[in-house]
Design an enzyme around this catalytic site. Structure first.
Site, PDB file in Angstrom:
ATOM      1  N   TYR A 101       1.024  -1.234  -0.013  1.00 51.97           N
ATOM      2  CA  TYR A 101      -0.017  -0.107   0.262  1.00 51.97           C
ATOM      3  C   TYR A 101       0.913   1.236   0.054  1.00 51.97           C
ATOM      4  O   TYR A 101       1.915   1.197   0.552  1.00 51.97           O
ATOM      5  CB  TYR A 101      -0.898  -0.179   1.427  1.00 51.97           C
ATOM      6  CG  TYR A 101      -1.996  -1.049   1.160  1.00 51.97           C
ATOM      7  CD1 TYR A 101      -3.388  -0.796   0.780  1.00 51.97           C
ATOM      8  CD2 TYR A 101      -1.717  -2.206   1.874  1.00 51.97           C
ATOM      9  CE1 TYR A 101      -4.262  -1.460   1.151  1.00 51.97           C
ATOM     10  CE2 TYR A 101      -2.826  -3.036   1.782  1.00 51.97           C
ATOM     11  CZ  TYR A 101      -4.064  -2.718   1.216  1.00 51.97           C
ATOM     12  OH  TYR A 101      -5.059  -3.594   1.486  1.00 51.97           O
TER      13      TYR A 101
ATOM     14  N   TYR B   3      -0.764  -9.873   1.105  1.00 55.84           N
ATOM     15  CA  TYR B   3       0.266  -9.484   1.706  1.00 55.84           C
ATOM     16  C   TYR B   3       0.399  -9.862   3.014  1.00 55.84           C
ATOM     17  O   TYR B   3      -0.545 -10.394   3.871  1.00 55.84           O
ATOM     18  CB  TYR B   3       0.335  -7.834   1.452  1.00 55.84           C
ATOM     19  CG  TYR B   3      -0.833  -7.235   2.305  1.00 55.84           C
ATOM     20  CD1 TYR B   3      -0.900  -7.024   3.570  1.00 55.84           C
ATOM     21  CD2 TYR B   3      -1.845  -6.950   1.527  1.00 55.84           C
ATOM     22  CE1 TYR B   3      -2.267  -6.411   4.215  1.00 55.84           C
ATOM     23  CE2 TYR B   3      -3.141  -6.368   2.014  1.00 55.84           C
ATOM     24  CZ  TYR B   3      -3.143  -5.991   3.404  1.00 55.84           C
ATOM     25  OH  TYR B   3      -4.493  -5.386   3.838  1.00 55.84           O
TER      26      TYR B   3
ATOM     27  N   ARG C 139      -2.936 -11.921   4.175  1.00 56.26           N
ATOM     28  CA  ARG C 139      -4.459 -11.366   3.628  1.00 56.26           C
ATOM     29  C   ARG C 139      -4.554 -12.078   2.305  1.00 56.26           C
ATOM     30  O   ARG C 139      -3.543 -11.784   1.261  1.00 56.26           O
ATOM     31  CB  ARG C 139      -4.346  -9.916   3.872  1.00 56.26           C
ATOM     32  CG  ARG C 139      -4.430  -9.201   5.016  1.00 56.26           C
ATOM     33  CD  ARG C 139      -5.697  -9.441   5.970  1.00 56.26           C
ATOM     34  NE  ARG C 139      -6.728  -9.874   5.422  1.00 56.26           N
ATOM     35  CZ  ARG C 139      -7.886  -9.077   5.009  1.00 56.26           C
ATOM     36  NH1 ARG C 139      -7.395  -7.817   5.009  1.00 56.26           N
ATOM     37  NH2 ARG C 139      -9.067  -9.613   4.564  1.00 56.26           N
TER      38      ARG C 139
ATOM     39  N   HIS D   3      -7.491  -8.476  -2.106  1.00 53.05           N
ATOM     40  CA  HIS D   3      -8.933  -7.814  -1.788  1.00 53.05           C
ATOM     41  C   HIS D   3      -8.647  -6.389  -2.171  1.00 53.05           C
ATOM     42  O   HIS D   3      -7.716  -5.546  -2.272  1.00 53.05           O
ATOM     43  CB  HIS D   3      -9.199  -7.918  -0.395  1.00 53.05           C
ATOM     44  CG  HIS D   3      -8.030  -7.287   0.644  1.00 53.05           C
ATOM     45  ND1 HIS D   3      -7.054  -7.914   0.941  1.00 53.05           N
ATOM     46  CD2 HIS D   3      -8.302  -6.066   1.121  1.00 53.05           C
ATOM     47  CE1 HIS D   3      -6.495  -7.043   1.974  1.00 53.05           C
ATOM     48  NE2 HIS D   3      -7.186  -6.028   2.029  1.00 53.05           N
TER      49      HIS D   3
ATOM     50  N   HIS E 114     -10.752  -2.891  -1.145  1.00 51.94           N
ATOM     51  CA  HIS E 114     -11.708  -2.122   0.070  1.00 51.94           C
ATOM     52  C   HIS E 114     -12.539  -1.153  -0.677  1.00 51.94           C
ATOM     53  O   HIS E 114     -12.360  -0.540  -1.685  1.00 51.94           O
ATOM     54  CB  HIS E 114     -10.568  -1.154   1.075  1.00 51.94           C
ATOM     55  CG  HIS E 114      -9.673  -2.023   1.638  1.00 51.94           C
ATOM     56  ND1 HIS E 114     -10.033  -2.479   2.852  1.00 51.94           N
ATOM     57  CD2 HIS E 114      -8.460  -2.213   1.496  1.00 51.94           C
ATOM     58  CE1 HIS E 114      -8.914  -3.022   3.622  1.00 51.94           C
ATOM     59  NE2 HIS E 114      -7.853  -3.029   2.470  1.00 51.94           N
TER      60      HIS E 114
END
Lengths: 233, 192
Positions: A104, A143, A153, A156, A158
């Site tokens: 991110y 990640y 995780r 995905h 958000h």
């Protein structure tokens, strides 16, 4: 049109605030019982944000920089519906995600995977009059996180939605069909089992564009249904 | 017909999309709901978000939603969606150091309650953060409002817990309220 928001729809779908396998919930859930709130105009109304707040390229996360981002180009589309299956038009969807390497741009993400100078991973889209939305992006990478040993995780995206009222507001995550990390992810698995599949987007050949991008379909259902004669006072 | 899409946590990395003041994305939402021509008494609301250890939550997001100063929701999905003054009634704030938050808005007017009587002035509040798979609903009332005594929803709350959702007046048009997610003086949260 006025909608009602049965409390049952909330309990039925959403994970509990105290979700022990997701360790960070331990100090971040109320221990006192929640008080059932009769719905007043404050709750039954909501803010209005539509097309006027979205700028060019907000709905194409691959075109926000000078160059092309690394990774697998994808198109995500679907409908936003209420509990009766009626479209929710003109509602804002905010999206954010990791890049193809699972990193991110947020300043506190210290995962040792590369940032991509051509990918920020934030976007916005507004549903059309039929409740349809569509955006273009890069498939996010999985990640690691520190919830438990060797925790990863699943990939995905958000999504944050408003819908018609303060009660329809939801923040969720969209996953990708067939991800082998599903069985190990507490964030997904704290959702009641019968409802988990609602978080998984489906590969869609009809949305896929030849020689350009894979397509995924993800319909989102917000709280809210028509008041039926049985339920009128 | 269809089941509601489940909530998932906002996670730790929402800021560059949802509250992007420190990032390149243009901002839609603000901590300041006022602007030129907006009627009413301008107020500030400040406080901290605290976890079960009393530690400030530095990665939460608070949203507020309210009537205008006259108690109208004309700006909402139930009204025309527009107000004469441009009032939107909605604010969003990320918590940073010490879990602090701050809003500038106007004191809301009174809107009808479920019992048909006018409610005391209040803000609807939602709280999102890492460690919350589903957001929490609460409200903020104001300690200098006599109407609090007759507010249907405040009266659903045990008397000893009411102060957890009534902001203290700490100066001229300045109010303060901490949100304690868990533990002593835990904030009242609602199943909305």
């Amino acid at each position: 049109m006025s909608l009602i928001y049965p409390h049952e729809s909330f309990f039925e779908a959403h994970p509990k605030h105290d979700s022990p396998t997701y360790r960070s919930t331990a100090k971040r859930h109320p221990k006192q019982p929640l008080i059932i709130l009769p719905h007043t105009m404050t709750e039954l109304s909501g803010p209005v944000y539509g097309h006027e707040v979205v700028q060019e390229f907000d709905n194409d996360l691959t075109r926000q920089h000078a160059g092309e981002p690394q990774g697998e180009r994808i198109i995500v589309q679907g409908r936003v519906l209420d509990e009766d299956g009626r479209p929710v038009p003109n509602t804002l969807i905010e999206v954010w995600q990791a890049n193809a390497a699972g990193r991110y741009v947020h300043v506190v993400d210290d995962h040792p995977a590369p940032l991509d100078p051509n990918f920020s991973g934030a976007g916005r889209v507004v549903t059309d009059e039929n409740g349809r939305y569509r955006f273009t992006s890069i498939k996010p990478g999985p990640y690691p996180w520190r919830n438990h040993h060797n925790a990863w995780r699943p990939a995905h995206i958000h999504l944050s939605l408003f819908g018609p009222s303060f009660l329809s507001r939801v923040v969720t995550q969209m996953y990708f069909e067939g991800d082998p990390l599903f069985p190990y992810d507490p964030i997904m698995n704290e959702v009641p089992e019968h409802a988990r599949h609602r978080l998984i987007s489906k590969f869609d050949l009809d949305v896929t564009e030849p020689e350009w991008a894979l397509g995924y379909t993800f319909d989102i259902v917000l709280r809210g249904k028509n008041e039926t004669p049985m339920e009128t006072k | 017909m269809s089941g509601v899409t489940p909530s998932q946590t906002v996670g730790p990395y929402f800021a560059y999309a949802l509250t992007p003041s420190r990032y390149p994305l243009h901002e839609i939402f603000s901590t300041d709901l006022t602007g030129p021509g907006i009627e009413g008494t301008k107020i500030t609301l400040t406080g901290r978000v605290l976890d079960g250890d009393g530690v400030g939550v530095t990665d939460a997001m608070i949203e507020i939603w309210q009537a205008d100063a006259k108690g109208s929701l004309e700006h909402s999905t139930l009204g025309s969606g527009k107000s004469n003054s441009g009032f939107k009634g909605f604010g969003r704030c990320e918590t940073l150091a010490e879990g602090a938050y701050a809003f500038t808005t106007v004191k809301p007017g009174r809107v009808p309650g479920a019992d048909g009587k006018l409610q005391a002035p209040h803000l609807g509040v939602t709280l999102f953060s890492r460690g919350m798979l589903t957001h929490l609903f609460t409200r903020v009332y104001f300690e200098d409002e006599a109407a609090n005594a007759e507010d249907q929803i405040l009266n659903l709350v045990p008397a000893e817990r009411r102060p957890t959702i009534i902001a203290k007046k700490v100066g001229d048009n300045a109010y303060q309220l901490d949100i304690r997610i868990q533990g002593g003086d835990e904030t009242v949260f609602f199943h909305a």
